[in-house]
Design an enzyme around this catalytic site. Structure first.
Site, short mmCIF file in Angstrom:
data_model
loop_
_atom_site.label_atom_id
_atom_site.label_comp_id
_atom_site.label_asym_id
_atom_site.label_seq_id
_atom_site.Cartn_x
_atom_site.Cartn_y
_atom_site.Cartn_z
N LYS A 73 -13.97 -0.01 3.95
CA LYS A 73 -14.44 -0.64 2.71
C LYS A 73 -15.57 -1.61 2.96
O LYS A 73 -16.60 -1.55 2.29
CB LYS A 73 -13.30 -1.38 2.00
CG LYS A 73 -12.27 -0.44 1.42
CD LYS A 73 -11.23 -0.12 2.45
CE LYS A 73 -10.16 0.75 1.86
NZ LYS A 73 -9.11 1.06 2.84
N ASP A 88 -2.15 -6.18 8.59
CA ASP A 88 -2.97 -5.05 8.18
C ASP A 88 -4.19 -5.63 7.46
O ASP A 88 -4.03 -6.28 6.42
CB ASP A 88 -2.18 -4.11 7.25
CG ASP A 88 -2.99 -2.86 6.90
OD1 ASP A 88 -2.49 -2.03 6.12
OD2 ASP A 88 -4.11 -2.71 7.43
N TRP A 125 0.85 -1.19 0.00
CA TRP A 125 0.00 0.00 0.00
C TRP A 125 0.89 1.25 0.00
O TRP A 125 1.86 1.33 0.75
CB TRP A 125 -0.92 -0.03 1.22
CG TRP A 125 -1.75 1.19 1.42
CD1 TRP A 125 -2.45 1.89 0.47
CD2 TRP A 125 -2.02 1.82 2.68
NE1 TRP A 125 -3.14 2.92 1.07
CE2 TRP A 125 -2.89 2.91 2.40
CE3 TRP A 125 -1.63 1.59 3.99
CZ2 TRP A 125 -3.35 3.75 3.41
CZ3 TRP A 125 -2.08 2.40 5.00
CH2 TRP A 125 -2.94 3.49 4.70
C1 PPE Z 1 -3.72 -2.22 2.97
C2 PPE Z 1 -4.46 -0.98 3.44
N1 PPE Z 1 -4.35 -0.64 4.77
C3 PPE Z 1 -4.97 0.46 5.24
C4 PPE Z 1 -5.74 1.26 4.41
C5 PPE Z 1 -6.35 2.47 5.09
O1 PPE Z 1 -7.67 2.59 4.95
P1 PPE Z 1 -8.51 3.55 5.96
O2 PPE Z 1 -9.26 2.61 6.83
O3 PPE Z 1 -9.37 4.38 5.05
O4 PPE Z 1 -7.55 4.39 6.76
C6 PPE Z 1 -5.90 0.97 3.03
C7 PPE Z 1 -6.74 1.84 2.10
N2 PPE Z 1 -6.18 1.99 0.80
C8 PPE Z 1 -7.05 2.35 -0.32
C9 PPE Z 1 -7.85 3.62 -0.04
C10 PPE Z 1 -7.17 4.93 -0.24
C11 PPE Z 1 -5.91 5.04 0.60
O5 PPE Z 1 -4.84 4.88 0.00
O6 PPE Z 1 -6.02 5.25 1.82
C12 PPE Z 1 -6.22 2.45 -1.60
O7 PPE Z 1 -5.07 1.90 -1.61
O8 PPE Z 1 -6.75 2.92 -2.62
C13 PPE Z 1 -5.25 -0.18 2.55
O9 PPE Z 1 -5.34 -0.54 1.26
#
Ligand code: PPE
Length: 405
Positions: free
Chosen positions: A253, A217, A136
């Site tokens: 998500k 994660d 990520w």
């Molecule tokens: C592996 C991973 N871990 C943590 C997160 C954090 O999500 P949040 O609960 O909203 O803090 C994301 C979101 N990654 C997608 C969303 C946008 C971002 O980069 O953030 C993405 O990779 O598009 C991941 O893809």
């Protein structure tokens, strides 16, 4: 010298910049395959029906107030969230060894977990964390921010567009004992390539042997298979095997609560007494950063997790999202293989799971997709499958075909 003269201009974040460019694009053919956010078949954000139900319950609750939550968050949220990822009968929970803290979504859980390790983990030399290559986009910055040096471990094999299992195991074996490895629990971002259960068992046994720490994660529980329990299998197996670990959990998500920032950090300690000390230090760190987390999203998830009918309804909604993404995988692969006869093998589109597909496009081809076809995707060839729908999948397939010919 002027105030802030020393402040360099930072580059914009790649993923959020993509969203902004997409929004600014006036071309009616534009398609957003960038940010990992679910869209329905009409390319609209989807407020899960179960979230609408829970929202109505909250709005009708006369006793609802806006008081502070505890530093570690809403107890009925964190208890439910722990059961969801660790399993209702997890020994970590029944033995009081699981520490749960509500965080600012998955990012906040990653940050708090990294901050805690930076302060209290028994490092062999300079603090470092092994991150999958690729991973990520935000992982590197999160760890650097707390003084932990990110180091890549082999994960993706461009030749097979699959897992470089031998490279991964080799890195686990070569690393100094008790190294920290970040593991994507399911639906690997950006590749969509997950280890099989057999491969997870080998990974766990090598980590046990070396005393490595598993920094899980989990941002997509339910998105990979459509089944919340199946997607938690690796985490639960590692807890059962006694691998030292923590889990970062996001409800962005799988509950469609992106902007509500709902997440949790679960640290599984070796004893209850250790858990109590870990919880006390996590509280000190949380207090100084956010004091206590926001209540709205946590209340919604607490209602859903602690009410049988709502929980079943949520599982159905998760299956809907995962199901639509899997349909789009099949349709895109069918168009490329059966209709367009696009050069190359496209089976990885259906073999990969979760929100993303790693197409195999190189940076130049990805750039052409954005600039010529107005199809927004990250430079590493990742596409968010949720951005596909029956109206645009044909155009995306034709554009992919054009850039690879
Ligand atoms: C592996 C991973 N871990 C943590 C997160 C954090 O999500 P949040 O609960 O909203 O803090 C994301 C979101 N990654 C997608 C969303 C946008 C971002 O980069 O953030 C993405 O990779 O598009 C991941 O893809």
């Amino acid at each position: 010298a002027e105030l802030w003269d020393g402040v360099p201009l930072a580059p914009p974040d790649s993923i959020f910049k993509l969203t902004a460019s997409y929004k600014a694009d006036t071309n009616e053919k534009k398609v957003n395959l960038g940010v990992g956010a679910y869209r329905d078949d009409n390319n609209r954000p989807w407020v899960l029906p179960v979230v609408k139900k829970a929202t109505k319950i909250l709005l009708n609750d006369e006793n609802l107030d806006h008081e502070y939550l505890p530093i570690t968050g809403l107890p009925e949220f964190t208890a439910g969230a722990a059961k969801l990822i660790l399993g209702p009968n997890s020994r970590g929970i029944t033995e009081g060894r699981a520490v749960s803290v509500q965080t600012i979504s998955g990012t906040g859980a990653n940050h708090l977990g990294a901050l805690f390790l930076s302060r209290f983990y028994g490092w062999n030399g300079a603090p470092k964390v092994y991150l999958s290559n690729p991973t990520w986009a935000n992982h590197h910055a999160i760890f650097k921010n707390v003084g932990i040096e990110p180091v890549d471990y082999p994960y993706y094999d461009p030749k097979t567009i699959g897992l470089d299992f031998n490279g991964f195991i080799g890195a686990l074996q070569a690393a100094t004992p008790r190294s920290v490895f970040l593991l994507h629990a399911c639906a690997h971002n950006p590749t969509g390539v997950d280890p099989t259960e057999e491969q997870w068992k080998t990974i766990a046994s090598v980590m046990l042997e070396k005393g490595h720490y598993a920094f899980f994660d989990c941002a997509y529980q339910g998105f990979a298979s459509g089944d919340l329990d199946r997607d938690a299998w690796a985490v639960r197996y590692f807890v059962e095997q006694g691998v030292a670990l923590l889990v970062c959990q996001s409800f962005a998500k799988n509950a469609g609560l992106y902007g509500e920032r709902v997440g949790a950090l679960h640290v599984v300690a070796p004893t209850k007494e250790a858990a109590d000390r870990v919880r006390s230090q996590l509280s000190v760190l949380q207090r100084s950063e956010i004091s206590n987390p926001p209540s709205h999203g946590a209340r919604l998830i607490a209602l859903i997790l602690n009410n049988g009918e709502l929980f079943e309804a949520w599982k159905a909604d998760v299956r809907t999202m995962a199901g639509r993404i899997i349909e789009m995988r099949k349709e895109l692969r069918r168009l490329l293989t059966d209709e367009l006869h696009t050069p190359g093998n496209w089976n990885h589109i259906v073999e990969q799971i979760g929100m993303f597909s790693f197409t195999g496009l190189n940076a130049a081809q990805s750039k052409t997709m954005v600039e010529k076809a107005h199809i927004y995707m990250t430079g590493n060839g990742r596409i968010s499958m949720a951005g596909l729908n029956r109206q645009n999948v044909g155009y995306v397939a034709a554009s992919l075909d054009a850039v690879v010919r």
